[in-house]
Motif scaffolding. Structure first.
Motif, PDB file in Angstrom:
ATOM      1  N   GLY A   1       0.829  -1.555  -0.158  1.00  0.00           N
ATOM      2  CA  GLY A   1       0.155   0.086  -0.146  1.00  0.00           C
ATOM      3  C   GLY A   1       0.852   1.332   0.022  1.00  0.00           C
TER       4      GLY A   1
ATOM      5  N   THR B   1       2.087   3.159  -2.477  1.00  0.00           N
ATOM      6  CA  THR B   1       1.648   4.006  -3.379  1.00  0.00           C
ATOM      7  C   THR B   1       0.439   4.779  -2.937  1.00  0.00           C
ATOM      8  OG1 THR B   1       0.590   2.264  -4.429  1.00  0.00           O
ATOM      9  CG2 THR B   1       2.940   2.824  -5.226  1.00  0.00           C
ATOM     10  N   ARG B   2      -0.285   4.277  -2.074  1.00  0.00           N
ATOM     11  CA  ARG B   2      -1.704   4.830  -1.191  1.00  0.00           C
ATOM     12  C   ARG B   2      -1.530   5.708  -0.041  1.00  0.00           C
ATOM     13  NH1 ARG B   2      -3.123  -0.162  -2.540  1.00  0.00           N
ATOM     14  NH2 ARG B   2      -3.264  -0.862  -0.512  1.00  0.00           N
TER      15      ARG B   2
ATOM     16  N   GLU C   1      -0.285   8.837   2.049  1.00  0.00           N
ATOM     17  CA  GLU C   1      -0.236  10.560   1.927  1.00  0.00           C
ATOM     18  C   GLU C   1       1.109  10.665   1.393  1.00  0.00           C
ATOM     19  OE1 GLU C   1      -1.513  14.236   4.727  1.00  0.00           O
ATOM     20  OE2 GLU C   1      -2.253  12.127   5.103  1.00  0.00           O
TER      21      GLU C   1
ATOM     22  N   LEU D   1       1.276  10.043  -2.399  1.00  0.00           N
ATOM     23  CA  LEU D   1       0.268  10.751  -2.999  1.00  0.00           C
ATOM     24  C   LEU D   1       0.613  12.251  -3.087  1.00  0.00           C
ATOM     25  CD1 LEU D   1      -3.059   8.638  -1.680  1.00  0.00           C
ATOM     26  CD2 LEU D   1      -1.659   8.511  -3.975  1.00  0.00           C
TER      27      LEU D   1
ATOM     28  N   GLY E   1      -0.890   7.895  -7.706  1.00  0.00           N
ATOM     29  CA  GLY E   1      -0.561   6.777  -6.804  1.00  0.00           C
ATOM     30  C   GLY E   1       0.092   5.408  -7.621  1.00  0.00           C
ATOM     31  N   LYS E   2       0.963   5.604  -8.285  1.00  0.00           N
ATOM     32  CA  LYS E   2       1.660   4.346  -8.951  1.00  0.00           C
ATOM     33  C   LYS E   2       2.975   4.721  -9.353  1.00  0.00           C
ATOM     34  CE  LYS E   2       0.017   5.600 -13.569  1.00  0.00           C
ATOM     35  NZ  LYS E   2      -0.681   5.075 -14.615  1.00  0.00           N
TER      36      LYS E   2
END
Length: 212
Positions: free
Chosen positions: A35, A37-38, A40, A43, A49-50
Motif C-alpha cells: 500500500g 503508493t496509497r 499520503e 500521493l 498513486g503508482k
C-alpha cells in the motif's frame, strides 16, 4: 533526480533507461504491495498513486512510462534511445503503445488484478463469478500479443532494429512477467529477453532490485 520504484513493477524499465542514458539519479523503493503508493506522503508526490514516478532536479514530477522514457531519451540524446529515422521512431512508439496499452494494461492487469474486470453487483460489489475466466482472457491477450510482436521482430536484435530504444525497456518488463505466470515466450521475443538480460544496464538494475 529520484526514481520511485516498486518490486515486480514496470518501473524496472525506467530504471534501465536511466542506466542506459548514464544519468545521475537516486532511487526510493516503495512497498507497492503493502500500500505504499496509497500513502499520503507518496500521493503528495504522485496523486495517481503508482510507479514509476520520476522527481526531476527542478522539483517537477513525471509520471507514465512513455512520458518518462521519452524525456530520458530526449535529455540524453547521446544514448540513442529514440531512433534517428522518422519511420523507425514511429514504429517504436507503435510498439511501446501496444505494450503499455494491450500487453500490460489489458493482458497482465487481468492476470494480476482480475477483480478489476469482474461484473459488479450494486449491493455486494464484485460477484466473484468470473475470476478464472478473466485471468484466462488475460493470458490469451498476452500470448496473442507476444506472437504478433514475435513475427515483427524476426531478424532484428531489438524492437526496432539493432539498437536499444525506449520500447525495448518496456518489452523487457513484460517479458520478465511471463515466466512467473507460466507464459512461454515465442522464439524471437525470448531471444530479445535474453539479449536484454545480457546488457550491463539490466544486470546492474537487477542486482539493485535483488533479482540477480
Amino acid at each position: 533526480m529520484k526514481l520511485y520504484w516498486g518490486p515486480h513493477t514496470c518501473a524496472i524499465g525506467i530504471h534501465i533507461l536511466l542506466e542506459e542514458a548514464g544519468a545521475t539519479f537516486e532511487t526510493e523503493k516503495i512497498d507497492v504491495a503493502g500500500g505504499g503508493t496509497r500513502a499520503e506522503e507518496f500521493l503528495r508526490i504522485n496523486p495517481k498513486g503508482k510507479v514509476p514516478t520520476l522527481l526531476r532536479d527542478d522539483g517537477s514530477v513525471l509520471t507514465e512510462f512513455g512520458a518518462i522514457g521519452t524525456w530520458i531519451a530526449r535529455s540524453y540524446p547521446e544514448a540513442g534511445l529514440i531512433p534517428d529515422d522518422a519511420e523507425a521512431e514511429t514504429r517504436m512508439v507503435e510498439i511501446l503503445d501496444y505494450i503499455e496499452g494491450t500487453i500490460h494494461g489489458q493482458g497482465f492487469t487481468r492476470i494480476f488484478k482480475p477483480d478489476y474486470f469482474e461484473p459488479q453487483d450494486a449491493l455486494h460489489g464484485t460477484l466473484g463469478l468470473g475470476r478464472s475466466k478473466v485471468e484466462h482472457q488475460g493470458r490469451e491477450i498476452v500470448e496473442r500479443a507476444f506472437a504478433l510482436l514475435d513475427s515483427q521482430m524476426a531478424g532484428a536484435a531489438y524492437a526496432v532494429g539493432e539498437t536499444v530504444s525506449i520500447a525495448d525497456a518496456a518489452l523487457f518488463y513484460v517479458e520478465r512477467w511471463a515466466e512467473p505466470n507460466k507464459i512461454s515466450l515465442p522464439s524471437h521475443v525470448n531471444d530479445h529477453f535474453h539479449r536484454m538480460l545480457a546488457r550491463s544496464s539490466v544486470a546492474k538494475v537487477r542486482r539493485l532490485w535483488g533479482e540477480g
